[in-house]
Design an enzyme around this catalytic site. Sequence first.
Site, PDB file in Angstrom:
ATOM      1  N   LYS A   9       0.836  -1.200   0.000  1.00  0.00           N
ATOM      2  CA  LYS A   9       0.000   0.000   0.000  1.00  0.00           C
ATOM      3  C   LYS A   9       0.881   1.264   0.000  1.00  0.00           C
ATOM      4  CE  LYS A   9      -3.791  -2.391   2.377  1.00  0.00           C
ATOM      5  NZ  LYS A   9      -4.757  -2.343   3.501  1.00  0.00           N
ATOM      6  N   TYR A  49     -12.412  -2.065  -3.645  1.00  0.00           N
ATOM      7  CA  TYR A  49     -12.874  -2.268  -2.269  1.00  0.00           C
ATOM      8  C   TYR A  49     -14.401  -2.205  -2.170  1.00  0.00           C
ATOM      9  CZ  TYR A  49      -8.129  -2.016  -0.384  1.00  0.00           C
ATOM     10  OH  TYR A  49      -6.812  -2.277  -0.064  1.00  0.00           O
ATOM     11  N   PHE A  57     -15.277   3.114   7.608  1.00  0.00           N
ATOM     12  CA  PHE A  57     -13.891   3.417   7.239  1.00  0.00           C
ATOM     13  C   PHE A  57     -13.696   3.540   5.728  1.00  0.00           C
ATOM     14  CE2 PHE A  57     -14.319  -1.211   7.795  1.00  0.00           C
ATOM     15  CZ  PHE A  57     -13.810  -1.704   6.601  1.00  0.00           C
ATOM     16  N   ARG A  85      -1.421 -14.599   4.094  1.00  0.00           N
ATOM     17  CA  ARG A  85      -2.145 -13.912   5.172  1.00  0.00           C
ATOM     18  C   ARG A  85      -1.456 -14.136   6.519  1.00  0.00           C
ATOM     19  NH1 ARG A  85      -6.706 -11.426   3.974  1.00  0.00           N
ATOM     20  NH2 ARG A  85      -7.741 -11.697   5.968  1.00  0.00           N
ATOM     21  N   THR A  91      -5.143  -7.728  10.346  1.00  0.00           N
ATOM     22  CA  THR A  91      -5.415  -6.406   9.764  1.00  0.00           C
ATOM     23  C   THR A  91      -4.968  -5.286  10.702  1.00  0.00           C
ATOM     24  OG1 THR A  91      -7.347  -7.390   8.725  1.00  0.00           O
ATOM     25  CG2 THR A  91      -7.251  -4.990   8.748  1.00  0.00           C
ATOM     26  N   ASN A 112      -1.806  -0.045   7.103  1.00  0.00           N
ATOM     27  CA  ASN A 112      -1.277  -1.363   7.492  1.00  0.00           C
ATOM     28  C   ASN A 112      -0.420  -2.024   6.409  1.00  0.00           C
ATOM     29  OD1 ASN A 112      -3.334  -2.076   5.785  1.00  0.00           O
ATOM     30  ND2 ASN A 112      -4.405  -3.403   7.227  1.00  0.00           N
ATOM     31  N   HIS A 115      -1.843  -5.572   1.542  1.00  0.00           N
ATOM     32  CA  HIS A 115      -3.118  -6.255   1.343  1.00  0.00           C
ATOM     33  C   HIS A 115      -2.837  -7.656   0.821  1.00  0.00           C
ATOM     34  CE1 HIS A 115      -7.216  -7.051  -0.160  1.00  0.00           C
ATOM     35  NE2 HIS A 115      -6.599  -7.599  -1.187  1.00  0.00           N
TER      36      HIS A 115
HETATM   37  P1  CMP Z   1      -7.405  -4.642   3.992  1.00  0.00           P
HETATM   38  O1  CMP Z   1      -8.037  -5.845   4.598  1.00  0.00           O
HETATM   39  O2  CMP Z   1      -6.193  -4.802   3.183  1.00  0.00           O
HETATM   40  O3  CMP Z   1      -8.516  -3.877   3.108  1.00  0.00           O
HETATM   41  C1  CMP Z   1      -9.520  -3.118   3.746  1.00  0.00           C
HETATM   42  C2  CMP Z   1      -8.860  -2.165   4.691  1.00  0.00           C
HETATM   43  O4  CMP Z   1      -9.714  -1.308   5.410  1.00  0.00           O
HETATM   44  C3  CMP Z   1      -8.123  -2.949   5.764  1.00  0.00           C
HETATM   45  O5  CMP Z   1      -7.036  -3.616   5.162  1.00  0.00           O
HETATM   46  C4  CMP Z   1      -7.796  -1.838   6.741  1.00  0.00           C
HETATM   47  O6  CMP Z   1      -6.604  -1.153   6.391  1.00  0.00           O
HETATM   48  C5  CMP Z   1      -8.971  -0.867   6.568  1.00  0.00           C
HETATM   49  N1  CMP Z   1      -9.832  -0.837   7.770  1.00  0.00           N
HETATM   50  C6  CMP Z   1     -10.022   0.212   8.592  1.00  0.00           C
HETATM   51  N2  CMP Z   1     -10.859  -0.105   9.590  1.00  0.00           N
HETATM   52  C7  CMP Z   1     -11.212  -1.399   9.418  1.00  0.00           C
HETATM   53  C8  CMP Z   1     -12.053  -2.298  10.133  1.00  0.00           C
HETATM   54  N3  CMP Z   1     -12.720  -1.934  11.242  1.00  0.00           N
HETATM   55  N4  CMP Z   1     -12.175  -3.566   9.677  1.00  0.00           N
HETATM   56  C9  CMP Z   1     -11.537  -3.959   8.529  1.00  0.00           C
HETATM   57  N5  CMP Z   1     -10.727  -3.143   7.813  1.00  0.00           N
HETATM   58  C10 CMP Z   1     -10.553  -1.876   8.247  1.00  0.00           C
END
Ligand code: CMP
Length: 132
Positions: A9, A49, A57, A85, A91, A112, A115
């Site tokens: 990212k 997404y 979010f 993963r 996450t 984070n 992905h």
């Molecule tokens: P990722 O799973 O790569 O893609 C969706 C992203 O949304 C996730 O990483 C997080 O960086 C972001 N995000 C922020 N808040 C949340 C949440 N509560 N649950 C899941 N993803 C979240």
Amino acid sequence: MEDTLSIIKPDGVRKKIVGKILKRFEDNGFEIINPRYINLSKEEASEFYNIHKGKPFFDDLIIFMTSGPCLPFIIRGENAILRVRELMGSTDPDEAAPETIRADFADSIDSNVIHGSDSEQSAKREIRFFFG
Ligand code: CMP
């Protein structure tokens, strides 16, 4: 052999940890295929997404994913979807197991660094999204 889709990212690119992240996958026996920097448009990020549309979010996620270049690539190897993963960690980096990518490099759940596809169906869709 299995393929999964990963994205370093924009925060991972800004932190200059692309090489370190790719090395972790290679050191674990995986092949890195077609890495290339791209700038996602708002429309592309929203489509990628779309499963998160309507969540609190979502808007911040789109702003974040369009804040700079990111690096999508395919990871190929045995049991790649699950193993990638595991190597990424949870996450939320506060919940990520020690020595995972997110535990070591990520700042927060919103920022984070990486992905990875969460299922076979997502991997297929996400690989098609970036690589046709
Ligand atoms: P990722 O799973 O790569 O893609 C969706 C992203 O949304 C996730 O990483 C997080 O960086 C972001 N995000 C922020 N808040 C949340 C949440 N509560 N649950 C899941 N993803 C979240």
